[in-house]
Design an enzyme around this catalytic site. Structure first.
Site: not given
Length: 317
Positions: A212, A260
């Site tokens: 991420t 994220e």
């Protein structure tokens, strides 16, 4: 589009213009009505359309510590305004001294002496000057003296969002805080966006097979409620379908709240140090702590599958 920071940035030879004033945070659909009318009137008269806004938000100066979550950066607002046809944006530094200008002084110093306003376009509840003492009636009264007209536009659009409440920045902030990004999108006319620089986190996503981009967001950013969302991650102009996580990562006993984004089906992305945008399309689920890493991975795979489907259904950003 020209961007001015302070009255001194306005060209000395600036002529007549059509002006609208406000914080315009989010540039939502109600704002778009006012700005759109200002642009249309400017085109009719053959003069530029100018938006006047403030930095920081006036509430932070008048009531320190009350700065509202911001729906858009000034750069983003300027881009959106340019898309509506605005010719110039004036960002006025909102200081304690500036907050003490009487309504009459504000009109003279900003609208008359610098912007040479021919028309001022505002919503019906527009207030200005020290202690917000000025209103549209007073603005009209001074217009008779200083040769400008005032047009008042009802900006109160309504929809399903917020149970039919009039569209406003306050409503969008509440919807975002509740995780209702679909409702926020209805009011904004586009997905809510969070921006930031990608920084190194714990890198657990990479270890789990779902790397991420961990955003370092700007102060006062309006961040959606903790949970998992579908949307887009945009880096260097490329918008990629994404599964987005907001929260403290309870699976690993995290304490710091993060945003994220996992770019779906993208391999080998190196986004560290880049400024990216995350657009929120739909809420998938709340934060959870699973009994095992295997259960977490199974749910993450399902989240990614659902996010992919929702983005595909929605079409391009």
């Amino acid at each position: 589009m020209q961007r001015w920071r302070g009255l001194e940035d306005i060209p000395e030879d600036w002529g007549r213009s059509v002006v609208t004033i406000g914080s315009y945070d989010g540039v939502h659909r109600g704002h778009q009505l006012i700005i759109g009318r200002a642009v249309a009137r400017a085109r009719e008269l053959g003069v530029p359309a100018v938006v006047v806004t403030f930095d920081p938000h006036p509430s932070e100066v008048v009531r320190p510590g009350s700065h509202p979550p911001l729906l858009a950066t000034h750069q983003r607002r300027a881009e959106l305004m340019a898309g509506l046809g605005v010719d110039a944006v004036l960002i006025l530094p909102f200081t304690v001294e500036f907050s003490r200008l009487t309504p009459a002084d504000f009109v003279v110093k900003v609208l008359v002496d610098k912007l040479h306003a021919r028309v001022v376009v505002e919503g019906p509840n527009f207030r200005f000057g020290h202690k917000a003492a000025g209103n549209v009636a007073f603005l009209r009264e001074l217009g008779a003296t200083y040769d400008y007209e005032v047009q008042v536009i009802d900006l109160y659009e309504r929809g399903e969002a917020g149970g039919g409440e009039p569209f406003s920045s306050t409503l969008v902030r509440r919807l975002v805080a509740e995780g209702d990004v679909a409702g926020a999108m209805e009011v904004l006319g586009r997905p809510h966006r969070v921006e930031g620089v990608v920084v190194r986190g714990a890198q657990r996503g990479r270890e789990l097979g779902f790397p991420t981009a961990n955003l370092e967001t700007l102060p006062h950013t309006a961040i959606p409620a903790d949970g998992v969302y579908a949307g887009w991650l945009t880096a260097q102009g490329e918008a990629m379908p994404a599964a987005i996580s907001v929260g403290t990562n309870p699976q690993f006993d995290g304490t710091e709240r993060t945003v994220e984004a996992y770019a779906i089906d993208r391999v080998g992305l190196d986004l560290y140090g880049l400024h990216v945008e995350v657009d929120f399309l739909a809420y998938l689920r709340g934060q959870e702590k699973f009994d095992s890493i295997e259960a977490l991975l199974e749910r993450m795979a399902a989240d990614v599958k659902r996010a992919r489907e929702l983005v595909e259904e929605h079409g391009s950003r």
